[in-house]
Design a protein around this motif. Structure first.
Motif, PDB file in Angstrom:
ATOM      1  N   GLN A 181     -12.663  -1.888  15.451  1.00  0.00           N
ATOM      2  CA  GLN A 181     -12.641  -2.246  14.029  1.00  0.00           C
ATOM      3  C   GLN A 181     -14.042  -2.633  13.566  1.00  0.00           C
ATOM      4  OE1 GLN A 181      -9.585  -5.285  14.125  1.00  0.00           O
ATOM      5  NE2 GLN A 181      -8.038  -3.892  13.281  1.00  0.00           N
ATOM      6  N   TYR A 184     -16.266   0.606  13.443  1.00  0.00           N
ATOM      7  CA  TYR A 184     -15.937   1.470  12.309  1.00  0.00           C
ATOM      8  C   TYR A 184     -16.448   0.890  10.986  1.00  0.00           C
ATOM      9  CZ  TYR A 184     -13.241   5.271  14.360  1.00  0.00           C
ATOM     10  OH  TYR A 184     -12.883   6.413  15.040  1.00  0.00           O
ATOM     11  N   ARG A 185     -16.558  -0.421  10.921  1.00  0.00           N
ATOM     12  CA  ARG A 185     -17.115  -1.030   9.701  1.00  0.00           C
ATOM     13  C   ARG A 185     -18.613  -0.768   9.577  1.00  0.00           C
ATOM     14  NH1 ARG A 185     -13.620  -5.392  11.106  1.00  0.00           N
ATOM     15  NH2 ARG A 185     -15.373  -6.590  11.975  1.00  0.00           N
ATOM     16  N   ALA A 222     -11.919   2.179   7.776  1.00  0.00           N
ATOM     17  CA  ALA A 222     -10.913   1.459   8.560  1.00  0.00           C
ATOM     18  C   ALA A 222     -10.593   2.219   9.837  1.00  0.00           C
ATOM     19  CB  ALA A 222      -9.649   1.261   7.731  1.00  0.00           C
ATOM     20  N   TYR A 223     -10.445   1.489  10.928  1.00  0.00           N
ATOM     21  CA  TYR A 223     -10.031   2.102  12.188  1.00  0.00           C
ATOM     22  C   TYR A 223      -8.508   2.150  12.220  1.00  0.00           C
ATOM     23  CZ  TYR A 223      -9.027   2.790  17.113  1.00  0.00           C
ATOM     24  OH  TYR A 223      -8.539   3.273  18.301  1.00  0.00           O
ATOM     25  N   THR A 224      -7.955   3.318  12.480  1.00  0.00           N
ATOM     26  CA  THR A 224      -6.505   3.478  12.493  1.00  0.00           C
ATOM     27  C   THR A 224      -6.014   4.097  13.802  1.00  0.00           C
ATOM     28  OG1 THR A 224      -6.708   5.653  11.422  1.00  0.00           O
ATOM     29  CG2 THR A 224      -6.384   3.733   9.983  1.00  0.00           C
TER      30      THR A 224
END
Length: 319
Positions: A212, A215-216, A198-200
């Protein structure tokens, strides 16, 4: 230049570099020499792979144009056939009835009937002339379409041939990279089905959507020419990520750099989502914020996050 592959340092790693071939074997390269060679291969790969991608895109565009022209050609041929059949029908009707018969209308004792007959004959004549004009125009257009189709086909064939040459070079280079990485114990096959992480980070808007997506893809293998979903090359990942953010980017890193000519930003003013380029502009990644970059590094590695210091960017573009 790019995210460095971790290399085991020590005699055990050195022993993996080359097989023992006897007393007359050439001296084995040191780990430092192997790293230097790998770095050189990486730089060569960046250039050749980008050329390959550019040639592939050119071929796909030429192929698309060929299909479009061929479709138009078929439609135009159908139109010409309809016009031809219409002309044949009119010609047969004229032959059977004869225009001379219609001239009897000129001698009608009823002036109104005579004028009506003249008008009908004039309309028939105009209709024939219009059909003939359409027929001739369609034939001329058909010839232009045929010439264009031939030209497009020739271009596609040439690009395809050039593409195959570049692909052979890239295949040989990838093979050499893979063998060296395996000897170093640093080859990472990755997982084509990786769910990523997950991108945070701090991104927002379309940059958030792009990151997002990127990052997946973390953990999926690098493959030159890769455009997903199971493997990526650097520009393929960036293009797909930003496509999910609603921005259409060119296919290759060189094209993406050129596309961003009016969108360049200073490396001191980076924002999450910016495109980051290596020296030579043959490699591209996405700045994730907080001093991190997500990218698809090279053969034998996977989509990953590295520090900005490791990445060594020389230029940035803000989509």
């Amino acid at each position: 230049m790019r995210g460095r592959v971790p290399v085991a340092v020590g005699l055990a790693a050195v022993a993996l570099l080359l097989p023992i071939t006897g007393a007359q074997a050439d001296p084995k390269p040191t780990v430092a020499q192997a790293k230097a060679k790998l770095k050189k291969l990486d730089e060569q790969a960046d250039k050749i792979v980008d050329q390959y991608n550019a040639a592939n895109e050119k071929w796909k565009k030429a192929k698309k144009q060929y299909i479009a022209v061929n479709t138009t050609y078929k439609a135009q041929a159908s139109k010409v056939e309809e016009l031809r059949e219409g002309l044949v029908t009119v010609a047969n009707s004229t032959y059977q009835t004869g225009d001379v018969v219609s001239f009897g209308l000129f001698y009608s004792p009823d002036p109104e009937s005579m004028l009506s007959g003249l008008a009908a004959l004039d309309q028939l004549s105009q209709g024939r002339a219009r059909r003939l004009s359409e027929y001739q125009g369609a034939i001329a257009d058909l010839k232009r379409q045929r010439d264009q189709k031939k030209s497009t086909f020739d271009e596609a064939a040439k690009v395809k041939a050039d593409l195959l040459k570049e692909k052979k070079k890239a295949d040989e280079l990838v093979k050499e990279q893979t063998e060296l990485l395996r000897r170093l114990g640093a080859y990472n096959a990755g997982n084509p089905n990786s769910a990523g992480i997950a991108y945070t980070g701090s991104a927002s808007g379309n940059a958030l959507a792009a990151l997002q997506f990127a990052y997946r893809q973390i953990g999926k293998p690098y493959r030159y020419g890769g455009t997903g979903p199971g493997a990526w090359d650097c520009s393929g990942l960036v293009q797909a990520a930003w496509s999910s953010g609603g921005v259409s980017l060119p296919r290759t890193s060189f094209e993406q750099w050129a596309w961003g000519a009016s969108r360049r930003v200073s490396l001191d003013a980076l924002e999450a989502g910016d495109l980051l380029f290596h020296s030579g502009y043959g490699h591209v990644g996405i700045y994730a914020g907080d001093g991190k970059v997500v990218h698809a590094p090279r053969t034998g590695d996977v989509v990953k996050v590295v520090t900005l210091a490791q990445y060594n960017a020389i230029g940035a573009v803000r989509p």
